[in-house]
Scaffold this motif. Structure first.
Motif, PDB file in Angstrom:
ATOM      1  N   ARG A  14       0.849  -8.646   3.470  1.00 58.79           N
ATOM      2  CA  ARG A  14      -0.430  -8.654   4.185  1.00 58.79           C
ATOM      3  C   ARG A  14      -0.894 -10.098   4.350  1.00 58.79           C
ATOM      4  O   ARG A  14      -0.625 -10.948   3.518  1.00 58.79           O
ATOM      5  CB  ARG A  14      -1.470  -7.837   3.425  1.00 58.79           C
ATOM      6  N   ASP A  37      -5.491  -3.791   1.081  1.00 58.89           N
ATOM      7  CA  ASP A  37      -5.836  -4.596   2.255  1.00 58.89           C
ATOM      8  C   ASP A  37      -7.035  -5.507   1.984  1.00 58.89           C
ATOM      9  O   ASP A  37      -7.592  -6.099   2.892  1.00 58.89           O
ATOM     10  CB  ASP A  37      -6.069  -3.729   3.490  1.00 58.89           C
ATOM     11  N   GLU A  55      -0.469  -6.692   8.663  1.00 59.11           N
ATOM     12  CA  GLU A  55       0.449  -6.303   7.599  1.00 59.11           C
ATOM     13  C   GLU A  55       1.770  -5.870   8.198  1.00 59.11           C
ATOM     14  O   GLU A  55       1.840  -5.471   9.358  1.00 59.11           O
ATOM     15  CB  GLU A  55      -0.135  -5.204   6.715  1.00 59.11           C
TER      16      GLU A  55
END
Length: 113
Positions: A14, A37, A55
């Motif tokens: 990410r 996230d 990502e």
């Protein structure tokens, strides 16, 4: 223009953007083997919470190299990030998708020699 995908496993990379401040330049933080996230970035004054803007799944080489260990890479220019992706032989389409964020997330670009 967020490009998040449902890779909610430990085999995901990410990307997070940390804006510039008076004390430091802006940077893109790539977190390999990311399981969220969101990241908390420890700062001198106060920790900052960042949300991923992109990502992708890890490559086979990254799976072997980083073996499930969460690893942070810091990039202070898009050129630096691009060179890292080329060195790791990541797919060209991944790099092109990432570079779409160049205009949204400004970094201190290196001066041409």
């Amino acid at each position: 223009m967020s490009m998040l995908h449902p890779y909610h496993s430990s085999v995901c990379a990410r990307y997070f953007y940390l804006p510039a401040s008076k004390e430091r330049n802006a940077e893109v933080i790539e977190v390999l083997n990311s399981d969220s996230d969101v990241v908390e970035v420890p700062m001198r004054e106060e920790d900052v919470e960042l949300r991923a803007f992109y990502e992708r799944p890890l490559s086979e080489d990254e799976l072997i190299r980083y073996r499930g260990t969460q690893t942070w890479k810091l990039f202070y220019s898009w050129e630096e990030l691009q060179q890292d992706h080329i060195k790791l032989n990541l797919p060209e389409h991944v790099l092109q998708q990432l570079l779409q964020f160049k205009s949204l997330y400004e970094l201190q670009e290196e001066m041409a020699a």
